[in-house]
Design an enzyme around this catalytic site. Sequence first.
Site, PDB file in Angstrom:
ATOM      1  N   HIS A 209       0.837  -1.216   0.000  1.00 47.60           N
ATOM      2  CA  HIS A 209       0.000   0.000   0.000  1.00 47.60           C
ATOM      3  C   HIS A 209       0.867   1.260   0.000  1.00 47.60           C
ATOM      4  CE1 HIS A 209      -3.312  -2.688   1.367  1.00 47.60           C
ATOM      5  NE2 HIS A 209      -2.347  -3.217   2.113  1.00 47.60           N
TER       6      HIS A 209
ATOM      7  N   SER B 256      16.087  20.704 -17.072  1.00 46.08           N
ATOM      8  CA  SER B 256      14.881  21.488 -17.329  1.00 46.08           C
ATOM      9  C   SER B 256      15.278  22.730 -18.120  1.00 46.08           C
ATOM     10  CB  SER B 256      14.264  21.883 -15.989  1.00 46.08           C
ATOM     11  OG  SER B 256      13.515  23.066 -16.122  1.00 46.08           O
TER      12      SER B 256
ATOM     13  N   LYS C 139      17.220  21.068 -11.854  1.00 47.47           N
ATOM     14  CA  LYS C 139      16.520  19.808 -12.141  1.00 47.47           C
ATOM     15  C   LYS C 139      17.363  18.760 -12.859  1.00 47.47           C
ATOM     16  CE  LYS C 139      12.545  19.021 -12.014  1.00 47.47           C
ATOM     17  NZ  LYS C 139      11.374  19.572 -12.708  1.00 47.47           N
TER      18      LYS C 139
ATOM     19  N   GLU D 279       9.980   7.788 -17.416  1.00 48.16           N
ATOM     20  CA  GLU D 279       8.681   8.435 -17.669  1.00 48.16           C
ATOM     21  C   GLU D 279       8.168   8.093 -19.057  1.00 48.16           C
ATOM     22  OE1 GLU D 279       8.538  12.549 -15.172  1.00 48.16           O
ATOM     23  OE2 GLU D 279      10.089  12.415 -16.683  1.00 48.16           O
TER      24      GLU D 279
END
Length: 459
Positions: A156, A277, A283, A290
């Site tokens: 969970h 980025s 970043k 992804e």
Amino acid sequence: MAKVWSKRFDNSLNPFIEKFNASIGFDKKLILEDLECSIAHARMLGKTQVLSSYETSQIVNGLETIKNEFLEGKFSPGPPSEDIHYCIEDKLISLIGEIGKKLHTGRSRNDQVGTDIRLWLRKEIDNLDNLIADLQKSFFNLAKSNIYTLIPGYTHMQRAQPLSLAHHLLAYLEMFQRDRNRFQEVRSRVNTCPLGAAALAGTKIKIDRKFTATELGFNKIYNNSIDAVSDRDFCIEFVSAAALAMSHLSKISEEIILWVTDEFSFAKLTDKCATGSSLMPQKKNPDVPELIRGKTGRVYGHLQALLTMVKGIPLAYNKDFQEDKEPLFDTVETISSCIKAMTILINEGMEFNTSNLSHSVENDFSNATDLADYLVGKKVPFRTAYQVVGEIVKYCLERKILFKDLKIDELKKFHGEFDEDVFPNLEPLNVVKSRNSDGGTGFIQVQKEINNWEKKLFF
Ligand code: ARG
């Protein structure tokens, strides 16, 4: 370009409809398989003496010439041919003349296209098997060097019990093995030859289906000619297996994305597989996992498209089937590139932050089950022990301390069976080590798993 059926028609096709109808834009991918299929067919017609040996060798040589021209970049299939089958037939006729018009004797594009796709997919399944095996090796190598690295295990998405990092990684090897097995099962059905079913009913021309099947390496022929030209189950089975494999790639992608966040800090991306980025200078983005996660949706979409395509199609061939190719081609391309990208990511794109990992399992209650199991070892019923430990957790949370901060006297207040020897049981390495049931995360079990995989993958 005059259509082969032009004598039957008074008018030519509307130019828009001509394009709408055409599949050459994508089925040109099947050129080598179409040539292979035609060569086998021509040889078979020679063997059954439908063609003379001169005609057979003219046709076979013509097809070989087309193949060589293609491989040398001197010929590329394309419009105005409607599809790859007409394209090759036209090219053959232009190369060798009238005899070329005999190639299509005793067959139809319906059995031809079915044969081509199967030849193509069979080869692609073999490529995929190698790619997945490489990915498994990457996971294996990482696992082998991280048997004693601990990682929190979650259920969970809540801290559950600590694990050997190797055990966690080896779970993916199992998934990928099931994927390989599934692809092999699909392959066994892909490996059935529809050639000779002709349009749908078979043919009165003397053909030898077993001969062409053997020439093309198929291990059996379709029993029923109608089924042979109508069956697209194998495409759906393949894309379904691919969709499941993508779900596994997406699962590990999601884990990596979480692991490299500041919040988790279990791993970091190397510069090989990360991007910056355009705006935020600090970043480092996990684009690779992804993209893999994102592309999973695309393969699921192809599965849905194919299932919908075959729904309610009457026997036998219907032009709807032309729509099988793009989803199938894109599925192969997508999954192959995702497996390659994941292999690179695992090999050189990320590094585990082992000190953070071990720190993280030292500062939680993921050894609570072990505290209860200690009492079970003293013959306390598990449910009683579970409740005792629940109280201890609450006590610790109120004081913002961990089990290891408790004094033995404090523990004894919760249950008289607690003794000093409880503390080693709570140390993360011992917690993991003790889970020695078959297939568990205990180091002896993990070492066994490593040995088994080593044999399976490298010998
Ligand atoms: N381009 C067609 C396809 O992909 C080839 C078979 C055409 N057969 C036919 N009867 N129109 O399915």
